[in-house]
Structure formats: C-alpha cells, structure tokens
Design an enzyme around this catalytic site. Structure first.
Site, PDB file in Angstrom:
ATOM      1  N   ILE A  12      58.394 -21.026  25.634  1.00 17.35           N
ATOM      2  CA  ILE A  12      57.286 -20.135  25.248  1.00 17.35           C
ATOM      3  C   ILE A  12      56.126 -20.953  24.677  1.00 17.35           C
ATOM      4  N   ASP A  31      57.310 -31.512  18.206  1.00 19.53           N
ATOM      5  CA  ASP A  31      58.580 -31.095  18.806  1.00 19.53           C
ATOM      6  C   ASP A  31      59.531 -32.291  18.752  1.00 19.53           C
ATOM      7  N   LYS A  84      68.108 -21.494  19.553  1.00 24.68           N
ATOM      8  CA  LYS A  84      68.075 -20.086  19.963  1.00 24.68           C
ATOM      9  C   LYS A  84      69.318 -19.588  20.702  1.00 24.68           C
ATOM     10  N   SER A 124      62.294 -11.992  16.738  1.00 23.40           N
ATOM     11  CA  SER A 124      63.001 -11.446  17.889  1.00 23.40           C
ATOM     12  C   SER A 124      63.361  -9.996  17.647  1.00 23.40           C
ATOM     13  N   ALA A 125      63.461  -9.248  18.727  1.00 25.07           N
ATOM     14  CA  ALA A 125      63.902  -7.857  18.636  1.00 25.07           C
ATOM     15  C   ALA A 125      65.300  -7.759  18.042  1.00 25.07           C
ATOM     16  N   TYR A 149      72.032 -16.773  14.439  1.00 29.26           N
ATOM     17  CA  TYR A 149      70.693 -16.916  15.027  1.00 29.26           C
ATOM     18  C   TYR A 149      69.812 -15.750  14.588  1.00 29.26           C
ATOM     19  N   LYS A 153      66.379 -15.462  11.951  1.00 27.22           N
ATOM     20  CA  LYS A 153      65.070 -14.836  12.217  1.00 27.22           C
ATOM     21  C   LYS A 153      64.756 -13.827  11.119  1.00 27.22           C
ATOM     22  N   ASN A 179      62.350  -9.485  25.783  1.00 22.67           N
ATOM     23  CA  ASN A 179      63.044 -10.477  26.625  1.00 22.67           C
ATOM     24  C   ASN A 179      62.053 -11.271  27.478  1.00 22.67           C
ATOM     25  N   ASN A 198      72.802 -18.575  29.435  1.00 24.47           N
ATOM     26  CA  ASN A 198      73.303 -17.409  28.700  1.00 24.47           C
ATOM     27  C   ASN A 198      72.559 -16.152  29.108  1.00 24.47           C
ATOM     28  N   ASN A 199      71.300 -16.319  29.481  1.00 28.07           N
ATOM     29  CA  ASN A 199      70.442 -15.154  29.708  1.00 28.07           C
ATOM     30  C   ASN A 199      70.392 -14.756  31.175  1.00 28.07           C
ATOM     31  N   ARG A 231      66.913  -3.620  29.244  1.00 31.56           N
ATOM     32  CA  ARG A 231      66.097  -4.460  28.355  1.00 31.56           C
ATOM     33  C   ARG A 231      64.624  -4.366  28.724  1.00 31.56           C
TER      34      ARG A 231
HETATM   35  P1  NAD Z   1      62.855 -23.446  23.537  1.00 30.52           P
HETATM   36  O1  NAD Z   1      64.183 -23.992  23.125  1.00 30.52           O
HETATM   37  O2  NAD Z   1      62.447 -23.598  24.948  1.00 30.52           O
HETATM   38  O3  NAD Z   1      61.704 -24.047  22.611  1.00 30.52           O
HETATM   39  C1  NAD Z   1      61.911 -24.403  21.271  1.00 30.52           C
HETATM   40  C2  NAD Z   1      61.362 -25.814  21.079  1.00 30.52           C
HETATM   41  O4  NAD Z   1      61.562 -26.170  19.716  1.00 30.52           O
HETATM   42  C3  NAD Z   1      62.089 -26.853  21.936  1.00 30.52           C
HETATM   43  O5  NAD Z   1      61.144 -27.635  22.641  1.00 30.52           O
HETATM   44  C4  NAD Z   1      62.874 -27.694  20.928  1.00 30.52           C
HETATM   45  O6  NAD Z   1      62.987 -29.033  21.334  1.00 30.52           O
HETATM   46  C5  NAD Z   1      62.036 -27.518  19.673  1.00 30.52           C
HETATM   47  N1  NAD Z   1      62.778 -27.663  18.418  1.00 30.52           N
HETATM   48  C6  NAD Z   1      63.945 -27.080  18.047  1.00 30.52           C
HETATM   49  N2  NAD Z   1      64.296 -27.459  16.811  1.00 30.52           N
HETATM   50  C7  NAD Z   1      63.313 -28.299  16.366  1.00 30.52           C
HETATM   51  C8  NAD Z   1      63.097 -29.023  15.172  1.00 30.52           C
HETATM   52  N3  NAD Z   1      63.984 -28.995  14.173  1.00 30.52           N
HETATM   53  N4  NAD Z   1      61.986 -29.769  15.057  1.00 30.52           N
HETATM   54  C9  NAD Z   1      61.088 -29.831  16.067  1.00 30.52           C
HETATM   55  N5  NAD Z   1      61.245 -29.188  17.229  1.00 30.52           N
HETATM   56  C10 NAD Z   1      62.339 -28.413  17.373  1.00 30.52           C
HETATM   57  O7  NAD Z   1      62.847 -21.893  23.104  1.00 30.52           O
HETATM   58  P2  NAD Z   1      61.807 -20.750  23.455  1.00 30.52           P
HETATM   59  O8  NAD Z   1      62.477 -19.780  24.332  1.00 30.52           O
HETATM   60  O9  NAD Z   1      60.507 -21.327  23.844  1.00 30.52           O
HETATM   61  O10 NAD Z   1      61.691 -20.054  22.019  1.00 30.52           O
HETATM   62  C11 NAD Z   1      60.663 -20.383  21.095  1.00 30.52           C
HETATM   63  C12 NAD Z   1      60.889 -19.592  19.824  1.00 30.52           C
HETATM   64  O11 NAD Z   1      60.938 -18.199  20.129  1.00 30.52           O
HETATM   65  C13 NAD Z   1      62.213 -19.913  19.132  1.00 30.52           C
HETATM   66  O12 NAD Z   1      62.012 -19.884  17.735  1.00 30.52           O
HETATM   67  C14 NAD Z   1      63.105 -18.780  19.559  1.00 30.52           C
HETATM   68  O13 NAD Z   1      64.130 -18.520  18.642  1.00 30.52           O
HETATM   69  C15 NAD Z   1      62.117 -17.618  19.618  1.00 30.52           C
HETATM   70  N6  NAD Z   1      62.552 -16.525  20.504  1.00 30.52           N
HETATM   71  C16 NAD Z   1      62.884 -16.795  21.805  1.00 30.52           C
HETATM   72  C17 NAD Z   1      63.324 -15.761  22.627  1.00 30.52           C
HETATM   73  C18 NAD Z   1      63.726 -16.020  24.049  1.00 30.52           C
HETATM   74  O14 NAD Z   1      64.407 -15.175  24.635  1.00 30.52           O
HETATM   75  N7  NAD Z   1      63.335 -17.134  24.661  1.00 30.52           N
HETATM   76  C19 NAD Z   1      63.418 -14.450  22.121  1.00 30.52           C
HETATM   77  C20 NAD Z   1      63.039 -14.211  20.793  1.00 30.52           C
HETATM   78  C21 NAD Z   1      62.604 -15.265  19.990  1.00 30.52           C
HETATM   79  N1  UFG Z   2      73.585 -10.053  31.386  1.00 26.85           N
HETATM   80  C1  UFG Z   2      74.504 -10.001  32.411  1.00 26.85           C
HETATM   81  N2  UFG Z   2      74.965 -11.180  32.911  1.00 26.85           N
HETATM   82  C2  UFG Z   2      74.549 -12.395  32.458  1.00 26.85           C
HETATM   83  C3  UFG Z   2      73.604 -12.441  31.413  1.00 26.85           C
HETATM   84  C4  UFG Z   2      73.152 -11.248  30.895  1.00 26.85           C
HETATM   85  O1  UFG Z   2      74.910  -8.920  32.851  1.00 26.85           O
HETATM   86  O2  UFG Z   2      75.022 -13.430  32.959  1.00 26.85           O
HETATM   87  C5  UFG Z   2      73.060  -8.782  30.848  1.00 26.85           C
HETATM   88  C6  UFG Z   2      73.330  -8.583  29.373  1.00 26.85           C
HETATM   89  O3  UFG Z   2      74.592  -7.985  29.176  1.00 26.85           O
HETATM   90  C7  UFG Z   2      72.161  -7.682  28.972  1.00 26.85           C
HETATM   91  C8  UFG Z   2      71.025  -8.148  29.893  1.00 26.85           C
HETATM   92  O4  UFG Z   2      71.658  -8.810  30.980  1.00 26.85           O
HETATM   93  O5  UFG Z   2      72.441  -6.338  29.279  1.00 26.85           O
HETATM   94  C9  UFG Z   2      70.057  -9.113  29.208  1.00 26.85           C
HETATM   95  O6  UFG Z   2      70.814 -10.197  28.648  1.00 26.85           O
HETATM   96  P1  UFG Z   2      70.098 -11.538  28.108  1.00 26.85           P
HETATM   97  O7  UFG Z   2      71.187 -12.440  27.649  1.00 26.85           O
HETATM   98  O8  UFG Z   2      69.156 -12.052  29.131  1.00 26.85           O
HETATM   99  O9  UFG Z   2      69.205 -11.019  26.901  1.00 26.85           O
HETATM  100  P2  UFG Z   2      69.649 -10.291  25.560  1.00 26.85           P
HETATM  101  O10 UFG Z   2      68.852  -9.028  25.489  1.00 26.85           O
HETATM  102  O11 UFG Z   2      71.100 -10.182  25.391  1.00 26.85           O
HETATM  103  O12 UFG Z   2      69.177 -11.381  24.502  1.00 26.85           O
HETATM  104  C10 UFG Z   2      67.836 -11.502  24.123  1.00 26.85           C
HETATM  105  C11 UFG Z   2      67.497 -12.928  23.657  1.00 26.85           C
HETATM  106  C12 UFG Z   2      68.230 -13.244  22.378  1.00 26.85           C
HETATM  107  C13 UFG Z   2      68.040 -12.167  21.364  1.00 26.85           C
HETATM  108  C14 UFG Z   2      68.454 -10.837  21.956  1.00 26.85           C
HETATM  109  C15 UFG Z   2      68.292  -9.680  21.047  1.00 26.85           C
HETATM  110  O13 UFG Z   2      67.834 -13.851  24.642  1.00 26.85           O
HETATM  111  O14 UFG Z   2      67.681 -14.442  21.858  1.00 26.85           O
HETATM  112  O15 UFG Z   2      67.642 -10.595  23.117  1.00 26.85           O
HETATM  113  O16 UFG Z   2      66.938  -9.390  20.846  1.00 26.85           O
HETATM  114  F1  UFG Z   2      68.797 -12.411  20.256  1.00 26.85           F
END
Ligand code: NAD
Ligand code: UFG
Length: 337
Positions: A12, A31, A84, A124-125, A149, A153, A179, A198-199, A231
C-alpha cells in the site's frame, strides 16, 4: 508537503508514494525491507519519474529514526510500517507488539520532539470485531479483536487518541482499510506475498497462473448470498488516493478522525472467483473447504464519512481489481525482483 512514509516500500505504501508524488508532495521512504524489495524504488521512479529518498531503517531503532528526523524537516508522517500476518501474530505476539506498537510509540515520540504534527495511520476493519451490524460505521467505535495483529491496530488507535487529547497541535487521521486488492495499472508495483498467500486475491492469482492447483474456499454455509464469505474489496490505487486526501485533510484540521476506506459493496468469494476468471480468461478451480477460524461471514464499510470529510469515493470496480491483480502477477510471478 515533505512527508515521511514509513513502510513506503510495501504494497500500500508504494502505491501511496506514487500518488503523493503525482500531487507534488516530496516523500522520504523509511523501510527495513522486511516484507519488500529494494527494487520497488526503481519501479516507483519508472512510474512517477521521481526517485524518492530511501532510508533502510527499522522503526524500532530509535537512533536510526532520530537521524531521519534530524536530517529532514517533515510536514507530515504516513505510517504504514508494520507486520500484518494474522496467523503469524498468534504464534509470535511479542514481535507483533514490539514492531507494531513499540515501533509506533518511538515514531510518535520523535514526531513530538521534532514538532511534526500531521499523521495518517494504517488501521484495519479488524478493529470493529464481529458484533456490529453491517455496514460498519466509524461511530460504532471499536469492538473486540481476536488476534495480536488486530489488537496491535486497536492499541495504536487508542494511543493516537490519547496523544491527540494531550497535544492539541496534533492532527491524526486513522484510516480503517477494508480489503485492499489490485495493483498499479502499469503492473510495476503490486502484491506478491512470500510463501503461501493468506489472502484471497493473491491466492486466486497463484491459481490463475498455475502456481497452485486450486483455491480452498473457506466455508460455503455462511448466512450470505451464496454461503461464502462477503468482503468489501477496494482497489489499492483508490486506497492510495485516499491517503493523499487524508494527509491534506490532516494538514488543515486539528484533532483525530477515524475514517473507513472501503467501497460499501460486499462481494462473496465465489463472486470474486467468477470476476477473476472473466478478467483473466483463466480458469480458477476451487474446492469447498472448512471455515477458517476467526473469519466473519460478512464485512463491509459505510463509506459515507470518507466522502463527507475527504471527498473520497472509490473509482475502480471489481473488474479492474481482478484485471490489475492478474496483470501484476503475470508480469511478476515471483514478486518484485
Ligand atoms: P506490506 O508488508 O506490503 O508493507 C509494510 C512495509 O513495512 C513493508 O515494506 C515492510 O518491510 C515494512 N516494515 C515492517 N516493519 C517495519 C519496521 N519495523 N521498520 C521499518 N519498516 C517496516 O503491507 P501493506 O499491505 O502495504 O500494509 C501496510 C499497512 O497497512 C500495515 O500497517 C498493515 O498492517 C496495514 N493494513 C493492511 C491491510 C491489507 O490487507 N494489506 C489491511 C489493513 C491494514
Ligand atoms: N478466503 C478463502 N480462501 C483463501 C483465502 C481467503 O476462501 O484461500 C476467504 C476468506 O474466508 C474470506 C475472504 O476470502 O471470506 C477474504 O479473506 P482474506 O484473507 O483475503 O481477507 P480477510 O477479510 O480475512 O482479512 C482482511 C485483512 C486482515 C484483516 C482482516 C479483518 O487481510 O489483515 O481483513 O479486517 F485483519
């Protein structure tokens, strides 16, 4: 503005840096490359024509952080850096609290010391927990989290709230992401997690390119339109643009605001599979698997506050989210190397 972007090499963060540069802001990225590649910097430069300054440092390292604040006069901080992986956080909670909470506190302390008063934080939600009615509204407050995690947040939100009460000159916008999916249209930046994704969207991408055999759909007996989880998927470029609006809002308004960033639309797992197949022209075989522990049936945002306060509305629909994910994975099957 001159903005410190922690975690700016990540998924992001990198998209947000591109949008900040497009709006004329100057970014310094900090970073530790724990979950990103140094080559993201080349990609950002290729897209935007600007190579932002990059500092390879850890937010838990106070001296390294201090150096950055000593060398630059920032107007604002956008704080993405964090770990994350929900499942991993259950196994190594202290690492998550040290990084996501301890690191944040050091960052906020240095902001105070160096008089940097504008902050946007990635929440995060997940902080809503599972007991509120849909669509999720900011006014509900915070629910109960189910993993370290999510708790990290929630703790950041509480720390920022207390800190804003105590320091009247501070402006903080906490964005609760739903998401995030998709990738930049160029296919130069996007998300390719290490190991087994995972996602949902990264997993589907792996299936579409033949890297994995089939998707496991976690449960088809939820109380939803087709029994699979629903979602609120948001295109990462829309999310990035929301950050630009949020930091510009923070610069003009004191105090703390918490804002959902979603589309307000809920899609089921099977709807995403269909949309991905259509966008990519590839088959996405799947099997129905047991429910995943901790999953809720449905989660989508009320996006009205973002519209009212920031003038933000998502532009991209599910077709673009799938198409852009696919475009990124075919160009970068092993991630950004
Ligand atoms: P990402 O892992 O791609 O990016 C996070 C970056 O932070 C990485 O480049 C990592 O190297 C860096 N980092 C981690 N720990 C660090 C530290 N101690 N010092 C310096 N750099 C550090 O993740 P993302 O998906 O881009 O998420 C960005 C933010 O948004 C995170 O805080 C995450 O928790 C939050 N968020 C993400 C999601 C999602 O689904 N991707 C949803 C809700 C919130
Ligand atoms: N799912 C599958 N198969 C997979 C992966 C996911 O069926 O292999 C399903 C999940 O059960 C869910 C949907 O797809 O119904 C979305 O799952 P994600 O893992 O992509 O996303 P989540 O909503 O579970 O998780 C996201 C963020 C987390 C955050 C969470 C709650 O990735 O960081 O929302 O806000 F904590």
């Amino acid at each position: 503005m001159k903005i410190l972007v922690t975690g700016g090499m990540g998924y992001i963060g990198s998209h947000t840096v591109v949008e900040l540069i497009a709006k004329g802001h100057e970014c310094v990225i900090l970073d530790n490359l724990y979950n990103s590649s140094i080559n993201v910097l080349n990609r950002i430069e290729e897209i935007s024509g600007v190579r932002p300054e990059f500092v390879n440092a850890d937010i838990t390292d106070e001296n390294a952080l201090r150096n950055v604040f000593e060398n630059h006069q920032f107007d604002a901080v956008i704080h993405f850096a964090g770990l994350k992986a929900v499942g991993e956080s259950v196994t190594i909670p202290l690492k998550y609290y040290d990084n996501n909470v301890g690191g944040s506190i050091k960052l906020y302390q240095l902001m105070e010391e160096y008089n940097v008063n504008n902050l946007v934080f990635s929440s995060s939600a997940t902080v809503y927990g599972s007991s509120f009615e849909m669509p999720l509204k900011e006014a509900y407050g915070r629910g109960t989290t189910t993993n370290p995690y999510g708790t990290s947040k929630l703790m950041n939100e509480m720390i920022i709230e207390d800190y804003c009460h105590a320091r009247k000159e501070l402006s903080a916008v906490v964005l609760r992401y739903f998401n995030p999916v998709g990738a930049h249209k160029s296919g130069l930046i996007g998300e390719r997690p290490n190991g087994i994704p995972n996602n949902l969207m990264p997993y589907i991408s792996d299936v579409a390119i033949g890297k994995r055999e089939r998707l496991n759909v976690f449960g088809d007996d939820y109380d939803t339109k087709d029994g699979t989880g629903v979602r609120d998927y948001i295109h990462v470029v829309d999310l990035a643009k929301a950050h630009v609006l949020a930091i510009e809002y923070a610069a003009k308004n004191k105090g703390m605001e918490t804002i959902n960033i979603g589309t307000g639309n809920g899609y089921s797992v099977l709807e995403i599979v269909e949309a991905y197949k259509k966008a990519s022209g590839k088959d996405v075989p799947y099997v129905i698997a047991p429910r995943r522990a901790g999953d809720v049936a449905t989660c989508y945002a009320d996006p009205n506050k973002a519209k009212e306060l920031l003038g933000f509305e998502a532009q991209y629909g599910i077709e673009d989210m799938c198409l852009d994910s696919y475009n990124f994975i075919i160009k970068n099957p092993n991630g950004i190397e």
